[in-house]
Design an enzyme around this catalytic site. Structure first.
Site, PDB file in Angstrom:
ATOM      1  CG  ASP A   1       2.643  -6.637   0.903  1.00 51.88           C
ATOM      2  OD1 ASP A   1       2.442  -7.856   0.748  1.00 51.88           O
ATOM      3  OD2 ASP A   1       1.737  -5.797   0.975  1.00 51.88           O
TER       4      ASP A   1
ATOM      5  CD  GLU B   1      -7.358  -5.915   1.754  1.00 54.12           C
ATOM      6  OE1 GLU B   1      -6.198  -6.367   1.749  1.00 54.12           O
ATOM      7  OE2 GLU B   1      -7.658  -4.775   1.343  1.00 54.12           O
TER       8      GLU B   1
ATOM      9  CD  GLU C   1      -2.121  -8.843  -2.691  1.00 52.80           C
ATOM     10  OE1 GLU C   1      -2.768  -8.983  -3.752  1.00 52.80           O
ATOM     11  OE2 GLU C   1      -1.920  -7.732  -2.164  1.00 52.80           O
TER      12      GLU C   1
ATOM     13  CB  SER D   1      -0.933   0.003   1.219  1.00 55.10           C
ATOM     14  OG  SER D   1      -0.212  -0.301   2.399  1.00 55.10           O
TER      15      SER D   1
HETATM   16  O1  KIV Z   1      -0.329  -3.446   1.596  1.00 55.10           O
HETATM   17  C1  KIV Z   1      -0.976  -3.433   2.650  1.00 55.10           C
HETATM   18  O2  KIV Z   1      -1.008  -2.446   3.379  1.00 55.10           O
HETATM   19  C2  KIV Z   1      -1.713  -4.642   2.995  1.00 55.10           C
HETATM   20  C3  KIV Z   1      -2.550  -4.602   4.227  1.00 55.10           C
HETATM   21  C4  KIV Z   1      -3.720  -3.764   4.026  1.00 55.10           C
HETATM   22  C5  KIV Z   1      -2.913  -5.957   4.706  1.00 55.10           C
HETATM   23  O3  KIV Z   1      -1.640  -5.604   2.315  1.00 55.10           O
END
Ligand code: KIV
Length: 295
Positions: A93, A192, A125, A55
């Protein structure tokens, strides 16, 4: 600036702590962070898990969605967060296309987060579709946080950001994804944008802790994007966001006050200026006086 720890147990959070918390039904707290200062505040406030989420793409880098963010950008921000975090479990991530092309590629990219950025786990994911990648990462001693339901990297495939798991077949698919990730040995999984009833069923079924975002209160933990929580975004928040502060308004007011002071000549004041030592000032006065006489 002084930062005060809330003084609770500062014991390091590990994958084992997450599992213990689930078995004790103790809620797991998780927030995103993307920079040193914010990560320090989040860590010192006692949040269990810090996610350098992709994000980042939207809330920090200004992209429209998470797809463009690169490995280099994610590594850069993970390193900054790593320098701040002492207690929380740190997850990075994996950005879009860093694990979609092949398992070997995925392992190479994940090891970069573990080896060069200090991440303790990576998040990917997808459920059954990504099981080969999850298995390979677990094999390479890299803990994995799963992420199913509304997976933002699939925005084009999903046709927008839509709540998932609304039909019986979709619920069944989600349950299969969750069980597959659980069996593959993920250390936790994000649920989510799914109905609370479905998240509750998954949470009861799997042994790995579930961390919800827009998935209701029965998950083992909750995660929010820090910018949503503190009011540092430029869009209307999603239904599940609870805004705890309006930091955007605080910053905006501070900037306007600064601009007004500079424009009016009231910043900086004499007290906010450096001064010459007395003897240098006297010597300089002499020099200037002599120059005036010569002229
Ligand atoms: O990228 C992110 O912030 C996320 C969270 C919302 C779980 O994947």
């Amino acid at each position: 600036m002084s930062i005060t720890s809330i003084g609770e147990n500062r014991q390091k959070i590990t994958t084992a702590t997450l599992a213990e918390k689930k078995s004790r039904r103790e809620p797991i707290t998780c927030l995103t962070a993307y920079d040193y200062a914010t990560a320090r505040l989040v860590d010192e406030a006692g949040i269990d898990l810090i996610l350098v989420g992709d994000s980042l793409a939207q809330v920090v880098l200004g992209y429209d969605n998470t797809l463009p963010v690169t490995m280099e950008e994610m590594l850069h921000h993970t390193r900054a967060v790593r320098r701040a975090v002492k207690r929380a479990f740190l997850v990075a991530d994996m950005p879009y296309a860093s694990y979609h092309i092949g398992v070997k590629d995925a392992v190479i990219n994940a090891t970069k987060f573990a080896k060069y950025a200090g991440a303790e786990a990576v998040k990917i994911e997808g459920g059954q579709k990504r099981i080969d990648v999850v298995n390979a990462l677990v094999d390479a001693e890299i803990p994995v946080m799963g992420h199913i339901g509304l997976t933002p990297q699939s925005v084009n495939a999903m046709g927008g950001y839509k709540v998932q798991g609304k039909s019986l077949s979709a619920v069944e698919l989600l349950m299969r994804d969750a069980v597959a990730l659980d069996r593959a040995g993920v250390c936790c999984m994000v649920l989510e944008g799914i109905p609370r009833e479905v998240a509750a069923m998954i949470t009861a079924e799997v042994s790995t802790p579930t961390i919800g975002i827009g998935a209701g209160p029965e998950c083992d933990g909750q995660v929010l994007v820090i910018n949503d929580l503190i009011g540092m975004t430029f869009h209307n928040p999603a239904k599940f966001v609870r805004r705890y502060a309006d930091v955007g308004a605080v910053i905006s007011e501070a900037i306007q006050n600064y601009r007004a002071d500079v424009t009016a000549g009231s910043y900086p004041s004499d007290a906010e200026s450096y001064h010459l030592p007395k003897d240098t000032a006297a010597a300089l006065d002499d020099v200037l006086a002599r120059k005036r006489v010569i002229r």
